[in-house]
Design a protein around this motif. Structure first.
Motif, PDB file in Angstrom:
ATOM      1  N   ARG A  36       4.396  -3.880  -1.804  1.00 11.55           N
ATOM      2  CA  ARG A  36       5.373  -4.961  -1.919  1.00 11.55           C
ATOM      3  C   ARG A  36       4.683  -6.218  -2.425  1.00 11.55           C
ATOM      4  O   ARG A  36       3.595  -6.584  -1.955  1.00 11.55           O
ATOM      5  N   ALA A  37       5.314  -6.896  -3.373  1.00 10.63           N
ATOM      6  CA  ALA A  37       4.699  -8.062  -3.997  1.00 10.63           C
ATOM      7  C   ALA A  37       4.378  -9.151  -2.983  1.00 10.63           C
ATOM      8  O   ALA A  37       3.322  -9.791  -3.060  1.00 10.63           O
ATOM      9  N   ASP A  38       5.280  -9.375  -2.016  1.00 12.82           N
ATOM     10  CA  ASP A  38       5.018 -10.435  -1.041  1.00 12.82           C
ATOM     11  C   ASP A  38       3.826 -10.090  -0.153  1.00 12.82           C
ATOM     12  O   ASP A  38       3.013 -10.962   0.181  1.00 12.82           O
ATOM     13  N   GLU A  39       3.687  -8.801   0.218  1.00  8.92           N
ATOM     14  CA  GLU A  39       2.552  -8.403   1.043  1.00  8.92           C
ATOM     15  C   GLU A  39       1.245  -8.475   0.255  1.00  8.92           C
ATOM     16  O   GLU A  39       0.209  -8.884   0.790  1.00  8.92           O
ATOM     17  N   ILE A  40       1.299  -8.079  -1.010  1.00 13.90           N
ATOM     18  CA  ILE A  40       0.101  -8.152  -1.853  1.00 13.90           C
ATOM     19  C   ILE A  40      -0.353  -9.597  -1.985  1.00 13.90           C
ATOM     20  O   ILE A  40      -1.534  -9.923  -1.815  1.00 13.90           O
ATOM     21  N   ASN A  41       0.581 -10.483  -2.272  1.00  9.91           N
ATOM     22  CA  ASN A  41       0.252 -11.899  -2.434  1.00  9.91           C
ATOM     23  C   ASN A  41      -0.323 -12.477  -1.146  1.00  9.91           C
ATOM     24  O   ASN A  41      -1.321 -13.216  -1.161  1.00  9.91           O
ATOM     25  N   MET A  42       0.289 -12.118  -0.022  1.00  4.50           N
ATOM     26  CA  MET A  42      -0.170 -12.628   1.260  1.00  4.50           C
ATOM     27  C   MET A  42      -1.588 -12.134   1.578  1.00  4.50           C
ATOM     28  O   MET A  42      -2.443 -12.891   2.051  1.00  4.50           O
ATOM     29  N   GLN A  43      -1.845 -10.851   1.294  1.00  8.82           N
ATOM     30  CA  GLN A  43      -3.167 -10.300   1.597  1.00  8.82           C
ATOM     31  C   GLN A  43      -4.245 -10.933   0.726  1.00  8.82           C
ATOM     32  O   GLN A  43      -5.366 -11.180   1.192  1.00  8.82           O
ATOM     33  N   VAL A  44      -3.939 -11.197  -0.547  1.00  7.76           N
ATOM     34  CA  VAL A  44      -4.916 -11.864  -1.407  1.00  7.76           C
ATOM     35  C   VAL A  44      -5.235 -13.254  -0.860  1.00  7.76           C
ATOM     36  O   VAL A  44      -6.402 -13.677  -0.817  1.00  7.76           O
ATOM     37  N   TRP A  45      -4.206 -13.999  -0.432  1.00  8.08           N
ATOM     38  CA  TRP A  45      -4.439 -15.299   0.188  1.00  8.08           C
ATOM     39  C   TRP A  45      -5.373 -15.150   1.391  1.00  8.08           C
ATOM     40  O   TRP A  45      -6.332 -15.922   1.542  1.00  8.08           O
ATOM     41  N   CYS A  46      -5.105 -14.183   2.242  1.00  9.94           N
ATOM     42  CA  CYS A  46      -5.921 -14.000   3.447  1.00  9.94           C
ATOM     43  C   CYS A  46      -7.348 -13.598   3.098  1.00  9.94           C
ATOM     44  O   CYS A  46      -8.305 -14.060   3.733  1.00  9.94           O
ATOM     45  N   ASP A  47      -7.504 -12.741   2.092  1.00 11.24           N
ATOM     46  CA  ASP A  47      -8.850 -12.338   1.679  1.00 11.24           C
ATOM     47  C   ASP A  47      -9.640 -13.530   1.152  1.00 11.24           C
ATOM     48  O   ASP A  47     -10.815 -13.719   1.493  1.00 11.24           O
ATOM     49  N   LEU A  48      -9.015 -14.336   0.304  1.00 14.23           N
ATOM     50  CA  LEU A  48      -9.707 -15.500  -0.247  1.00 14.23           C
ATOM     51  C   LEU A  48     -10.095 -16.474   0.866  1.00 14.23           C
ATOM     52  O   LEU A  48     -11.206 -17.025   0.878  1.00 14.23           O
ATOM     53  N   ASP A  49      -9.184 -16.673   1.793  1.00 18.77           N
ATOM     54  CA  ASP A  49      -9.470 -17.562   2.916  1.00 18.77           C
ATOM     55  C   ASP A  49     -10.619 -17.011   3.765  1.00 18.77           C
ATOM     56  O   ASP A  49     -11.536 -17.750   4.155  1.00 18.77           O
ATOM     57  N   TYR A  50     -10.573 -15.724   4.053  1.00 18.05           N
ATOM     58  CA  TYR A  50     -11.611 -15.088   4.879  1.00 18.05           C
ATOM     59  C   TYR A  50     -12.986 -15.208   4.212  1.00 18.05           C
ATOM     60  O   TYR A  50     -13.983 -15.574   4.856  1.00 18.05           O
ATOM     61  N   LEU A  51     -13.048 -14.917   2.915  1.00 17.40           N
ATOM     62  CA  LEU A  51     -14.326 -14.945   2.207  1.00 17.40           C
ATOM     63  C   LEU A  51     -14.870 -16.364   2.081  1.00 17.40           C
ATOM     64  O   LEU A  51     -16.076 -16.591   2.195  1.00 17.40           O
TER      65      LEU A  51
END
Length: 714
Positions: free
Chosen positions: A433-448
């Protein structure tokens, strides 16, 4: 010439040739799609060795037009199985077995080949292997293609994948009905139903009904999240003692049932929500009480174990567990697990990570597996793993006792890194799902970014400006666009004209000396320069031949294939280039001491999320799974499983931070200037030599810097 003559031919070779070569024989009768051969011998060395199977259907065929199959054998007696029809050239072409011109089996090592013989397949009367033409046929099975009359319903389409045995590596999707005559009686049916996947895709399955002779034997209904939990993450906890037990035997999507035939007919009907629901790779029908299935699984197990030998983990001597640490306020540290679990404090957070031992390839393309402690999962307590220590920026200088572990927080301000250290990143491939993909990328960038990474090669869609702004919002120092120049030139032009991506680094060369890389680097370079004078052109170079492309590049990412010694980096700098490392063998060293010593300006490592098909099966693709962040069944999980490679990068960043402090201190303190000179001498500017030094060497250098920092604050 009969095949048994081959062994006599081999034994008639001179003694020195017998040790390492079987060559120039005519396999007769010609191999068929089902033909398997067995090679036996002895590896007298103490190390695993490579056996090469070279076959060609053209005279004097060059490398890319012949089969060059490499197999690993362990020390001692060895036993290999190979199927000529399953072997492919580097371009993916199957050989025309009726036109074989050369077959050569050899090893660079002194191996003793003792036997070469064909295997006589046992042929169950009702066994079918589904797939395209040409494709390898499993031992003793009958081929079924999309044109076979037994397929009486659907729109069949064949496929073939990498890695697995010939029963499950290929198949046909779109089968809704399959029919054959079958004698009356009690039968067992075995269906292999999984498309094992390719590249990053493991096909999902949500709804499927399987009906045999009018009776439903399986009716599956699940949503995407349930599929992720039950199938995509199946290998997360399923850790066997061998590769076969861990992942080999669960691949293929086996269904089995018993049935009574009373009308002399077998009719299989498949229905469901997508192509995976109507997929077959193999079918076996056996009378009750027969042992055909046991023999099939036994042969698959034997083939797998010979194809994927493995080594037990070789434990490296780990640096002694520290009883005290020196750190900056605002720093994140990873340290080996302590006997006594550190306790958190109001401004110091502690996260424990337990090791998950699993099998991986020894190198990304290797056919040899090794058991490794690579994956680490958050846990309440851990005696085998790591502690992550997060020190709040507001933590005052002083000594803090975490219960057996003391942390000395220095008064000096944490230095801002002037180097770009990070990873390549894509969205998790199992999200749909596009919204889940977008959200996970945000979380990954924040985590890194919170871990301290200063650069990123993030995922880019056609909306390059938005993706670039998303990455910059987290404060990354440099952002590299790895894929847009390959796929979205029009969107790149629009983004450049907007003047909103002036700081974006655009990759226009991706290992151009590799045979499969057809790139017009000059055309891409001219395009960027014509669009805007501010464009930053980058290239990934892994071969000395790539030097001819330097004139088209501003940022030059190099690895040991190109040359990363100090003199290599100096030459690039002298030519006005900005040198970065990429995909280095020792991540901590490359991110820290060696980067500082050579003067390289950045380092990117592959990859944050790049599993191949099943994320816990390293054998189902062209390369091993590469993932610093492991998949989860929830979006933006608070329990992130991480790879040792990411831990090594963070530890390298910490090393670099102390070296940066030393650079700053050397401007005003004589002791720091003297120490900087000493440390420079103790870091070889030659990558091979630097890698050969033990981990303790780098710990001692870092400790010396930290002792100086403590002394200067008094």
């Amino acid at each position: 010439m009969l095949l048994y003559v081959l062994l006599a031919l081999m034994l008639s070779l001179p003694a020195h040739a017998q040790d390492s070569l079987i060559k120039n024989y005519d396999i007769a009768p010609r191999p068929q799609a089902q033909s398997y051969y067995e090679i036996r011998g002895i590896n007298p060395t103490e190390e695993p060795q490579i056996v090469v199977i070279r076959m060609s259907d053209r005279r004097n065929a060059p490398y890319h037009q012949r089969v060059n199959e490499e197999r690993w054998v362990l020390p001692g007696p060895f036993h290999l199985l190979f199927q000529p029809s399953a072997l492919q050239t580097p371009s993916g072409r199957f050989l025309n077995l009726s036109e074989l011109q050369e077959t050569k089996i050899f090893s660079p090592a002194k191996l003793n080949f003792t036997n070469l013989r064909p295997l006589t397949p046992e042929k169950p009367p009702f066994a079918f292997d589904f797939g395209p033409t040409p494709s390898p046929i499993f031992n003793g099975f009958r081929p079924i293609t999309p044109q076979s009359p037994e397929i009486t319903g659907g729109t069949p389409k064949a496929f073939i994948r990498k890695g697995a045995d010939s029963l499950i590596r290929d198949g046909i999707k779109g089968i809704t009905r399959f029919e054959i005559p079958l004698p009356n009686g009690r039968w067992q049916a075995y269906l292999w139903t999984e498309d094992i996947g390719e590249w990053e895709t493991l096909p999902s399955l949500y709804e499927r009904r399987v009906r045999i002779n009018g009776k439903d034997i399986s009716h599956l209904r699940q949503n995407h999240q349930q599929w992720v939990k039950s199938r995509y993450l199946q290998g997360q906890k399923d850790l066997g003692t061998t590769p076969w037990e861990s992942f080999g035997k669960r691949r293929g999507g086996l269904l089995k049932t018993s049935l009574i035939v009373s009308n002399g007919h077998f009719k299989l009907e498949l229905a469901g929500s997508n192509a995976q629901a109507t997929t077959l790779t193999g079918l076996l029908l056996e009378p009750q009480g027969s042992d055909f299935f046991a023999k099939v699984e036994g042969f698959r197990k034997n083939w797998f174990e010979k194809r994927w030998p493995y080594l037990e983990e070789q434990k490296e001597r780990q640096a002694s567990r520290p009883s005290s640490l020196v750190a900056f306020a605002g720093e994140t540290l990873f340290i080996p697990s302590q006997d006594k679990q550190p306790r958190p404090l109001p401004t110091i957070k502690v996260t424990n990570y337990a090791v998950q031992v699993a099998f991986h390839r020894t190198t990304p393309n290797s056919g040899l597996l090794v058991k490794r402690s690579k994956r680490f999962a958050p846990t309440q307590k851990s005696k085998q793993g790591y502690h992550r220590i997060d020190i709040s920026p507001s933590t005052p200088a002083g000594t803090y006792d975490l219960g057996g572990l003391k942390i000395h927080v220095v008064a000096q301000t944490k230095p801002t890194l002037q180097k770009s250290i990070g990873i390549y990143l894509e969205p998790p491939p199992h999200l749909n799902r596009a919204d889940e993909i977008n959200m996970q990328v945000w979380c990954d960038l924040d985590y890194l970014r919170r871990l301290g990474l200063t650069a990123i090669a993030p995922p880019f869609s056609k909306n390059i400006i938005a993706d670039y702004q998303r990455a910059t919002s987290f404060g990354f120092r440099d952002i590299l666009a790895y894929t847009p120049m390959k796929h979205t030139i029009t969107e790149v032009r629009h983004a450049l004209h907007s003047r909103q991506i002036d700081q974006l680094i655009l990759s226009i060369a991706d290992e151009p000396s590799n045979p499969a890389q057809a790139q017009n680097i000059k055309r891409l370079s001219d395009f960027l320069q014509n669009e805007t004078p501010f464009a930053k052109r980058a290239g990934h170079l892994n071969n000395p031949k790539d030097k001819k492309h330097l004139k088209h590049l501003d940022f030059v990412l190099v690895n040991s294939g190109f040359g990363v010694d100090g003199r290599d980096i100096s030459r690039l700098r002298n030519q006005g280039k900005t040198p970065w490392f990429y995909n280095m063998e020792n991540i901590r060293l490359a991110a820290g001491f060696y980067l500082w010593r050579t003067g390289a300006q950045g380092f990117l490592q592959w990859h944050g999320r790049m599993p191949t098909a099943d994320p816990y099966d390293p054998t189902d693709g062209r390369e091993d799974d590469v993932q610093m962040l492991y998949p989860s069944d929830t979006v933006c999980s608070q329990q992130v499983e991480i790879d040792i490679s990411l831990i090594d990068m963070i530890r390298g960043l910490s090393d670099l931070r102390w070296l940066t402090w030393l650079d700053q201190a050397a401007q005003t303190h004589l002791e720091a200037r003297l120490m900087k000179k000493q440390i420079m001498k103790r870091i070889p500017p030659i990558w091979k030599k630097a890698q050969s030094l033990p981990a303790e060497h780098w710990h001692l250098l870092r400790n010396d810097i930290q002792k100086l920092a403590l002394a200067l604050q008094q």
